[in-house]
Design a protein around this motif. Sequence first.
Motif, PDB file in Angstrom:
ATOM      1  N   HIS A 196       0.799  -1.234   0.000  1.00 42.05           N
ATOM      2  CA  HIS A 196       0.000   0.000   0.000  1.00 42.05           C
ATOM      3  C   HIS A 196       0.829   1.280   0.000  1.00 42.05           C
ATOM      4  O   HIS A 196       0.358   2.314  -0.490  1.00 42.05           O
ATOM      5  N   ASP A 197       2.057   1.225   0.528  1.00 45.15           N
ATOM      6  CA  ASP A 197       2.840   2.455   0.668  1.00 45.15           C
ATOM      7  C   ASP A 197       4.112   2.474  -0.182  1.00 45.15           C
ATOM      8  O   ASP A 197       4.325   3.387  -0.984  1.00 45.15           O
ATOM      9  N   VAL A 198       4.956   1.462   0.001  1.00 45.63           N
ATOM     10  CA  VAL A 198       6.301   1.504  -0.577  1.00 45.63           C
ATOM     11  C   VAL A 198       6.294   1.298  -2.089  1.00 45.63           C
ATOM     12  O   VAL A 198       6.835   2.124  -2.840  1.00 45.63           O
ATOM     13  N   LEU A 199       5.693   0.217  -2.563  1.00 45.81           N
ATOM     14  CA  LEU A 199       5.766  -0.099  -3.993  1.00 45.81           C
ATOM     15  C   LEU A 199       5.023   0.906  -4.875  1.00 45.81           C
ATOM     16  O   LEU A 199       5.541   1.263  -5.947  1.00 45.81           O
ATOM     17  N   PRO A 200       3.833   1.380  -4.470  1.00 51.59           N
ATOM     18  CA  PRO A 200       3.199   2.418  -5.300  1.00 51.59           C
ATOM     19  C   PRO A 200       4.087   3.650  -5.470  1.00 51.59           C
ATOM     20  O   PRO A 200       4.150   4.229  -6.561  1.00 51.59           O
ATOM     21  N   ALA A 201       4.799   4.040  -4.396  1.00 50.38           N
ATOM     22  CA  ALA A 201       5.705   5.192  -4.488  1.00 50.38           C
ATOM     23  C   ALA A 201       6.867   4.879  -5.433  1.00 50.38           C
ATOM     24  O   ALA A 201       7.295   5.731  -6.226  1.00 50.38           O
TER      25      ALA A 201
END
Length: 441
Positions: A196-201
Motif C-alpha cells: 500500500h505504501d512503498v511499492l506504489p511510491a
Amino acid sequence: MIKSFIHHIQEKGLLNFDKKYLLACSGGLDSMCLAHLLLESKISFEIAHVNYQLRGAESKGDYEFVEAFCESNSIAFNSLETDTHSYVERNKVSVQEAARDIRYDFFEKICREKNLEGVLTAHHQDDQIETVFINLLRGTGIEGLAGMSEKRGDVIRPLLNFSRSELVKFATELGIFWREDSSNQKTDYLRNKLRHDVLPALFSSREDARQNLLNSLQRIKDTGRAFSSLYQEWKRKFTSKEGDLWVLNAKGLKNHSGAQSLLFYWVRDFGFNSDQANDMHTALILAEPGKLFNSSSHLANVDRNQILIAEKGGEQKKAFIQESDIQIETAAGTFSILKVEPGDFLDKNPENAMLDLSQLEFPLTLRAIETGDRFVPLGMKNEKKISDFLIDLKVPLIKKARVNVLLSGNRIAWVLGYRIADWAKVNSGTKEIIYFKKESK
C-alpha cells in the motif's frame, strides 16, 4: 486473459489437461479468478479452503462463500476449520507461519488421499515483487531475489505471469464475485506496508519502473541458476565428508572469487547465518585457527587449512565390553571384535586396534576423553597427556572434543582413531590378539 492463461500453462508445461489438481481458495480476488480460469480452460480440479478462525464472522463468511461457489459449479469442496491461535502457542511461531504450516499440511493430506496431481495457488506478479522486497529486507541469498518459482515440488503457481490489475480487469469483465479480507488493508504487516505504501511510491518514480524491475528479477533468476551450477561444482571439488565431519578445504576460499557467498551457501545448510560465514572466512584468511562457531544443530571449527563442521551431540556414552562380545556400537562407528592368533598380519590402521588379549582386564570401558587423561603412546616409555598428544598431532579442536578412549581397568589401551598404548601392543610373546576392526558403511 483466458487465451493468455492457456498459452502460458502450455508453454511452461505447468498444468496437464488430463490430470486433476487441488486449488487453494480463500475466496479472494486471486483465487476466484484462478478458479474461473481453470473452469474456462477445462482443467479438472477440487477446492480446498481453510478457516483459520482469525476474523470471526468474516472468516465464516469466506467459508460459506467458497462452499456455495463449489456447490453451484459442482466442484468437490475440501475444508478445514482450525484454531490457529492454539497452534501458535504450541509451536511458538508467528500467526503467518502457523497459517502456512496448517494449510500446506492440509493440502498435502488431501492430495495424497485423493491422488491429486498438485496444489495450485493464486500468487500473481504483484505477490512476486512483494516477496522479493521482503526477502531483501530480511537479508537473502540470490535465490531470495529470484522470488517464487512457478512450479516447486507439488506446488504450482500458474498466475505468476499476471498482474493484479489484469486479474481485476478479468473479474470485472466476467462479473466474478470475491471476498475482501479486511486485514489486507492494515499496514502493520510488512507485506501490506509494501503493497500500500512503498511499492506504489516506487512505481510512480518513473513510467517504466515496474517493467524494468520485472526484467531485472528475471535476469537475477537466470544468474541464480548459473551460480547454483557453479556452486555445486565448487562444493564437489572442495568439500568432503570424513566420518561424522564435513570438511571444507581452504583452497576453495583463498583467492577465490565470491568466496564469502560460496561459504555461506555451504554453511547455511548446517544452520549458520551470513554473519557467521563472514567471520569464518575472515578467521581462515587471517590464519586464526581454533575459532568455534555454534548454530542450533552444528558446531564449526576454523582450522589451519580447513573448516570442519560436526553435528551437535553424538558424544560417546560410557559403554562396557565383555570378553565374549563380538561387536560394539560407538559414536565413531561400529566395530567388529575378533579373536585372532599372532601371525604375519598386523593392522596398523589407527582406525583399528590389535591388542594383546592377556594384558587386558575385562570388562573394558569405552568413553569420551576426560581432563587429565594420560596414556603411554605406542613406541614411547613414558606417559603423555592425551591433550598434549593431540596437540602434537595438530588435531583440530572440533575433533579433540570427539575423541574416545578404550580403558582396561584404569589404564588407557587405545585412543580411538589415533594410537594404541605401548603396554597393550602385540609382541613376540603374545598368544592371542583381540582385534577391533571398524566396519565399513
